[in-house]
Design a protein around this motif. Sequence first.
Motif, PDB file in Angstrom:
ATOM      1  N   GLY A   1       0.782  -1.052   0.042  1.00 13.47           N
ATOM      2  CA  GLY A   1      -0.101   0.028  -0.186  1.00 13.47           C
ATOM      3  C   GLY A   1       0.980   1.203  -0.033  1.00 13.47           C
ATOM      4  N   THR A   2       2.061   1.166   0.753  1.00 12.82           N
ATOM      5  CA  THR A   2       2.689   2.509   0.684  1.00 12.82           C
ATOM      6  C   THR A   2       3.584   2.758  -0.583  1.00 12.82           C
ATOM      7  N   GLU A   3       4.226   1.619  -0.996  1.00 15.63           N
ATOM      8  CA  GLU A   3       4.592   1.529  -2.184  1.00 15.63           C
ATOM      9  C   GLU A   3       3.690   2.292  -3.510  1.00 15.63           C
ATOM     10  N   MET A   4       2.458   1.616  -3.458  1.00 18.23           N
ATOM     11  CA  MET A   4       1.367   1.927  -4.690  1.00 18.23           C
ATOM     12  C   MET A   4       1.026   3.472  -4.197  1.00 18.23           C
ATOM     13  N   ALA A   5       0.655   3.605  -3.208  1.00 17.01           N
ATOM     14  CA  ALA A   5       0.082   4.965  -2.811  1.00 17.01           C
ATOM     15  C   ALA A   5       0.889   6.190  -3.115  1.00 17.01           C
ATOM     16  N   TRP A   6       2.162   6.113  -2.594  1.00 19.74           N
ATOM     17  CA  TRP A   6       3.075   7.266  -2.723  1.00 19.74           C
ATOM     18  C   TRP A   6       4.271   6.991  -3.906  1.00 19.74           C
ATOM     19  N   GLY A   7       4.293   5.899  -4.410  1.00 18.24           N
ATOM     20  CA  GLY A   7       5.243   5.858  -5.464  1.00 18.24           C
ATOM     21  C   GLY A   7       4.790   5.631  -6.972  1.00 18.24           C
ATOM     22  N   ARG A   8       3.315   5.691  -7.003  1.00 19.64           N
ATOM     23  CA  ARG A   8       3.090   5.552  -8.235  1.00 19.64           C
ATOM     24  C   ARG A   8       1.828   6.498  -8.461  1.00 19.64           C
ATOM     25  N   PRO A   9       1.634   7.213  -9.475  1.00 19.23           N
ATOM     26  CA  PRO A   9       0.612   8.153  -9.839  1.00 19.23           C
ATOM     27  C   PRO A   9      -0.505   7.365 -10.133  1.00 19.23           C
ATOM     28  N   GLY A  10      -1.906   8.024  -9.929  1.00 17.68           N
ATOM     29  CA  GLY A  10      -3.244   7.566 -10.475  1.00 17.68           C
ATOM     30  C   GLY A  10      -3.769   6.438  -9.460  1.00 17.68           C
ATOM     31  N   ARG A  11      -4.736   6.002  -9.769  1.00 15.47           N
ATOM     32  CA  ARG A  11      -5.636   5.012  -8.949  1.00 15.47           C
ATOM     33  C   ARG A  11      -4.873   3.803  -8.989  1.00 15.47           C
ATOM     34  N   GLN A  12      -4.891   3.121  -7.563  1.00 18.56           N
ATOM     35  CA  GLN A  12      -4.004   1.954  -7.499  1.00 18.56           C
ATOM     36  C   GLN A  12      -4.924   0.758  -6.993  1.00 18.56           C
ATOM     37  N   VAL A  13      -4.769  -0.196  -7.474  1.00 19.09           N
ATOM     38  CA  VAL A  13      -5.569  -1.396  -6.941  1.00 19.09           C
ATOM     39  C   VAL A  13      -4.675  -2.645  -6.503  1.00 19.09           C
ATOM     40  N   VAL A  14      -4.789  -3.321  -5.568  1.00 21.98           N
ATOM     41  CA  VAL A  14      -4.118  -4.450  -5.055  1.00 21.98           C
ATOM     42  C   VAL A  14      -4.839  -5.537  -5.109  1.00 21.98           C
ATOM     43  N   VAL A  15      -4.445  -6.555  -5.906  1.00 25.72           N
ATOM     44  CA  VAL A  15      -5.139  -7.812  -6.000  1.00 25.72           C
ATOM     45  C   VAL A  15      -4.423  -8.853  -5.201  1.00 25.72           C
ATOM     46  N   LEU A  16      -5.276  -9.069  -4.206  1.00 26.88           N
ATOM     47  CA  LEU A  16      -4.478  -9.766  -3.100  1.00 26.88           C
ATOM     48  C   LEU A  16      -5.099 -11.589  -3.245  1.00 26.88           C
ATOM     49  N   ILE A  17      -4.219 -12.425  -3.259  1.00 25.83           N
ATOM     50  CA  ILE A  17      -4.579 -13.631  -3.173  1.00 25.83           C
ATOM     51  C   ILE A  17      -4.269 -14.338  -1.779  1.00 25.83           C
ATOM     52  N   THR A  18      -4.986 -14.713  -1.101  1.00 26.43           N
ATOM     53  CA  THR A  18      -4.746 -15.199   0.259  1.00 26.43           C
ATOM     54  C   THR A  18      -5.911 -16.115   0.782  1.00 26.43           C
ATOM     55  N   ASP A  19      -5.331 -16.864   1.851  1.00 24.13           N
ATOM     56  CA  ASP A  19      -6.327 -17.487   2.751  1.00 24.13           C
ATOM     57  C   ASP A  19      -6.859 -16.304   3.769  1.00 24.13           C
ATOM     58  N   GLY A  20      -6.180 -15.488   3.913  1.00 25.47           N
ATOM     59  CA  GLY A  20      -6.627 -14.500   4.922  1.00 25.47           C
ATOM     60  C   GLY A  20      -5.976 -14.765   6.353  1.00 25.47           C
ATOM     61  N   VAL A  21      -5.276 -15.692   6.663  1.00 19.38           N
ATOM     62  CA  VAL A  21      -4.782 -16.055   7.704  1.00 19.38           C
ATOM     63  C   VAL A  21      -3.530 -15.432   8.070  1.00 19.38           C
ATOM     64  N   ASP A  22      -3.467 -14.392   8.972  1.00 20.89           N
ATOM     65  CA  ASP A  22      -2.146 -13.734   9.132  1.00 20.89           C
ATOM     66  C   ASP A  22      -1.416 -14.326  10.654  1.00 20.89           C
ATOM     67  N   THR A  23      -0.037 -14.936  10.483  1.00 17.09           N
ATOM     68  CA  THR A  23       0.412 -15.682  11.543  1.00 17.09           C
ATOM     69  C   THR A  23       1.637 -14.772  12.087  1.00 17.09           C
ATOM     70  N   LEU A  24       2.282 -13.800  11.223  1.00 15.00           N
ATOM     71  CA  LEU A  24       3.669 -13.214  11.696  1.00 15.00           C
ATOM     72  C   LEU A  24       3.760 -11.856  11.517  1.00 15.00           C
ATOM     73  N   SER A  25       2.633 -11.097  11.371  1.00 14.91           N
ATOM     74  CA  SER A  25       2.737  -9.664  11.404  1.00 14.91           C
ATOM     75  C   SER A  25       2.947  -8.871  12.517  1.00 14.91           C
ATOM     76  N   ARG A  26       3.721  -7.580  12.430  1.00 16.97           N
ATOM     77  CA  ARG A  26       3.644  -7.034  13.715  1.00 16.97           C
ATOM     78  C   ARG A  26       2.464  -5.970  13.775  1.00 16.97           C
ATOM     79  N   LEU A  27       1.838  -5.652  12.507  1.00 17.17           N
ATOM     80  CA  LEU A  27       0.788  -4.927  12.539  1.00 17.17           C
ATOM     81  C   LEU A  27      -0.514  -5.690  13.030  1.00 17.17           C
ATOM     82  N   ASP A  28      -1.339  -5.222  13.511  1.00 13.27           N
ATOM     83  CA  ASP A  28      -2.649  -6.093  14.000  1.00 13.27           C
ATOM     84  C   ASP A  28      -3.498  -5.453  12.805  1.00 13.27           C
ATOM     85  N   ALA A  29      -4.922  -6.191  12.654  1.00 13.51           N
ATOM     86  CA  ALA A  29      -5.747  -5.820  11.716  1.00 13.51           C
ATOM     87  C   ALA A  29      -6.376  -4.336  12.026  1.00 13.51           C
ATOM     88  N   THR A  30      -6.516  -3.810  12.969  1.00 13.41           N
ATOM     89  CA  THR A  30      -7.138  -2.510  13.559  1.00 13.41           C
ATOM     90  C   THR A  30      -5.945  -1.400  12.869  1.00 13.41           C
TER      91      THR A  30
END
Length: 176
Positions: free
Chosen positions: A35-64
């Motif tokens: 999101g950081t790279e796309m929002a501030w590194g590229r002009p125009g509207r940006q879309v992330v297509v995420l392929i995932t099972d949705g399970v996060d096990t290692l992130s430092r960030l929480d969902a909130t």
Amino acid sequence: MQDYTRDPARVLRSMERFKEWGGGTSLYDTLAAVGTEMAWGRPGRQVVVLITDGVDTLSRLDATRLRAYLRRTDVTVESLALPARARTGADAEGLKVLRQVARETGGDVRLVRDPDAIGRGVLRPDARLQDRYCVAWHSDLASRSGWRSLEVAVRLPGATVRTRSGRSGSVPSARS
């Protein structure tokens, strides 16, 4: 797997090379970094297509914190949700977070039961995203920081409106 491209054939070729990896997932951290790279590194509207099972096990960030961060960008998150290998409470929670992120960024979540259908799912957002409108408004509250909810409705029966659920920050914006 594939650097930024507008060529659907390149995306499909990269999907053919995809292999399932084992171990944990830093889904929220990765989505924030992209999101950081796309929002501030590229002009125009940006879309992330995420392929995932949705399970996060290692992130430092929480969902909130991830959702609060994405609210401050114009990145749209489209998710293709695969079934998790081990059915747990984390599977349902992960899907709930994906739906919240989609609603808040103006994206969508589609469940993909057949992994062979992923390639077709990757191409589908492109068709939906090409017919977009820009809505601009002026608010006396634009200088205030924080989240401001937004709701857009149309009178056309059967029409679907997907939009961000609001705007965040203290900078007036006419982008949708």
